[in-house]
Each structure stands twice: as C-alpha cells, then as structure tokens.
Design an enzyme around this catalytic site. Sequence first.
Site, PDB file in Angstrom:
ATOM      1  N   LYS A   1       1.461   5.261   0.155  1.00 58.23           N
ATOM      2  CA  LYS A   1       0.925   6.551   0.555  1.00 58.23           C
ATOM      3  C   LYS A   1       1.375   7.623  -0.441  1.00 58.23           C
ATOM      4  O   LYS A   1       2.571   7.817  -0.666  1.00 58.23           O
ATOM      5  CB  LYS A   1       1.411   6.917   1.965  1.00 58.23           C
ATOM      6  CG  LYS A   1       0.812   6.060   3.066  1.00 58.23           C
ATOM      7  CD  LYS A   1      -0.664   6.376   3.287  1.00 58.23           C
ATOM      8  CE  LYS A   1      -1.199   5.687   4.531  1.00 58.23           C
ATOM      9  NZ  LYS A   1      -2.620   6.002   4.776  1.00 58.23           N
TER      10      LYS A   1
ATOM     11  N   LYS B   1     -12.768   0.763   9.263  1.00 57.73           N
ATOM     12  CA  LYS B   1     -11.791   0.813  10.343  1.00 57.73           C
ATOM     13  C   LYS B   1     -12.549   0.908  11.662  1.00 57.73           C
ATOM     14  O   LYS B   1     -13.494   1.693  11.790  1.00 57.73           O
ATOM     15  CB  LYS B   1     -10.868   2.020  10.200  1.00 57.73           C
ATOM     16  CG  LYS B   1      -9.980   1.997   8.970  1.00 57.73           C
ATOM     17  CD  LYS B   1      -9.136   3.261   8.885  1.00 57.73           C
ATOM     18  CE  LYS B   1      -8.238   3.255   7.660  1.00 57.73           C
ATOM     19  NZ  LYS B   1      -7.483   4.532   7.525  1.00 57.73           N
TER      20      LYS B   1
ATOM     21  N   LYS C   1       0.866  -1.179   0.000  1.00 56.68           N
ATOM     22  CA  LYS C   1       0.000   0.000   0.000  1.00 56.68           C
ATOM     23  C   LYS C   1       0.901   1.228   0.000  1.00 56.68           C
ATOM     24  O   LYS C   1       1.769   1.364   0.860  1.00 56.68           O
ATOM     25  CB  LYS C   1      -0.909   0.001   1.226  1.00 56.68           C
ATOM     26  CG  LYS C   1      -1.776   1.249   1.352  1.00 56.68           C
ATOM     27  CD  LYS C   1      -2.764   1.087   2.496  1.00 56.68           C
ATOM     28  CE  LYS C   1      -3.521   2.359   2.769  1.00 56.68           C
ATOM     29  NZ  LYS C   1      -4.583   2.172   3.778  1.00 56.68           N
TER      30      LYS C   1
ATOM     31  N   ASP D   1      -5.883  -4.539   5.311  1.00 56.56           N
ATOM     32  CA  ASP D   1      -4.757  -3.651   5.595  1.00 56.56           C
ATOM     33  C   ASP D   1      -4.647  -3.511   7.109  1.00 56.56           C
ATOM     34  O   ASP D   1      -5.075  -2.522   7.692  1.00 56.56           O
ATOM     35  CB  ASP D   1      -4.981  -2.288   4.925  1.00 56.56           C
ATOM     36  CG  ASP D   1      -3.863  -1.301   5.243  1.00 56.56           C
ATOM     37  OD1 ASP D   1      -2.741  -1.754   5.536  1.00 56.56           O
ATOM     38  OD2 ASP D   1      -4.119  -0.086   5.199  1.00 56.56           O
TER      39      ASP D   1
END
Length: 321
Positions: A144, A240, A142, A290
Amino acid sequence: MSITVTKDVFQLAEVFTISRGSRTEAQVLTVRVERDGVVGQGECVPYARYGETLDSVIAEILSLPSEITRTALQGVLPAGAARNAVDCALWDWEAKKAGVRVWDLLGLPAPKPEITAYTLSLADPAAMEASARKHNHRPLLKIKLGTPDDMPRLEAVRRGAPDTPIIIDANEGWTADVYSDLAPHLVRLGVKLVEQPLPAGNDDMLAEIDRPLPVCADEACHDRASLPSLKGKYDVINIKLDKTGGLTEALALKDAGLAQGYGVMVGCMVGSSLAMAPATILAQGVAFTDLDGPLLLAEDRDEPLIFDEAGVHAPKPELWG
C-alpha cells in the site's frame, strides 16, 4: 423467505493503513436468507469511499421483498455491498437446497488453490522494511502506497524482501507526474503491477503517459458498465464482490473483461473468510489473486478458509457454497 442482517466486528492482527486512513477492526454485515428450513449466508463490507455506511446498506437489504430471487435481485439493487451480501447468500441457499456446491450449479470444476497476495499497509519506510522482512516468505506481496514520498518506502520494502514478487496499490493517491516519476523505479525494483495510481474519474492521463508496467483499475472499475470508460487507460481490472454487487455480476464482468483483452485481478475488502469464499470461484485462472482479508484478522469465522503454501483453498460447505 426471511432476510436478516447482523453487524459483526473482527479485530485486525495489526493496524491497517492505506492512503485514505487507518483501521483496527473490520466491520462487516452478515446476511442470512432462510426458506424451506434452509439457510444461506453472505458477507459484505460497506465502504465509505463509495458512499456506503453500515446503516445505509442495512436499509437497502431490508427494503427487499421477502420472495426476492437472485435473478430479480440484479435489477432491484445497484452494484455494491448490499447486493453482494444478498447475492452470495442466495447462491449459498441454492447450493444447500440442491445438495450440491455452487460451482456445480455454475457448471464449473471445483476450485483449486490460488496463490494470493499478502498486503503490507502504508507506514514509514523502516516499518515497511521490517514488515517486508517478516513476510518475505510469502509468494506475492501487495504494498500500500499513495503519497508523494513513496520512493523511500519502495526501496525499503525491496531491501526487506529482495526476491519476492511485488504489486503496488496507490489507492488513487498519486498524480500523473508522481506516477511518471516513479514508474521507471517500479520497473527497476521488479514490481509486477500497479493498482489505481490516479483518482478514478480523473485518470485520463493514463491514456497519454507511458505505462511501462501493467496498470490495474480498482476504484475505477465496479461492474460491466465501467468497462467503456477504462479503454486505453488500464491493462487489468480488479474485480471485488463488494463493487460488483455479488458473484453473479462478478462472473459476468470477468468474462466481459477477458473478452475485451483485460487481465483480471480478484481482490477483496478487509473481511472474514465468509466474504472471500465466493471469490475463490472467481479467482480461478486469473492473473493476480488478492484474497488475504482473513490473513489480516486476529479472529475469523468458524470453519475458516484454508491458506497454505498452495494458496487459498475453496470453502468448506459449512462456511459457504
């Protein structure tokens, strides 16, 4: 029931940078609930992006009545970090009190390992290429991003990890024009997903422009109440626990999102294994996982989660659940 809150700090293995800033440590809150000699625990990560501080979240938690139940909690605190830590601590308490695992209480099979992404933080292209090369053995990276000058970073990461599947997180850092310019290159470079390319609340253009690869709502999706505003703009939702306010609402959001045709990603803030543990239940069978928070730390909880080639494993009962 007694409820206690402590501030805990975990040093990061490396500086972690996103489009909104950098950090060298994870500051978390650990909640413990005790009743009948049984202790349950949970962790949250207060997030300034959502107007949370360590002290404001502590105040929310300590405002709760001593006999709060998990069901009552849903209507007393809003979705967010405070409710998450208490909700997860109450799930842990219920499982320990009953002498079973949380998934048994939910009527679910024991969680299997899930392949998790590993996050490369925002840096200059040379540093991101070196980081990608260092971690190109990971099954999913992943990346950023979130600046107007991300194309060199993308190319650098792909040079460093030519064959590794990649997902991108812009953390609200692009405009519609920047995303439209980058999107064909994301496809060319084999990117599987892009998270939150535009700012939440200023993302209506996602319904108007081409989306040649799946777009995931992160900052734009908190709980089930968020779903109506995502229609036509997003293909995937990032769930999340610190946004939903705990495992209870997260499971409900997952079911509602799938029923409405969204793909599901299960993500995390930067926290310890205790914060990730409940999410291993949520992550079963989703499109993307993730839960790499512990992998970014230089130190972790006792009895930490196990990460291996099969992915992230369910927690031991000594840790949670």
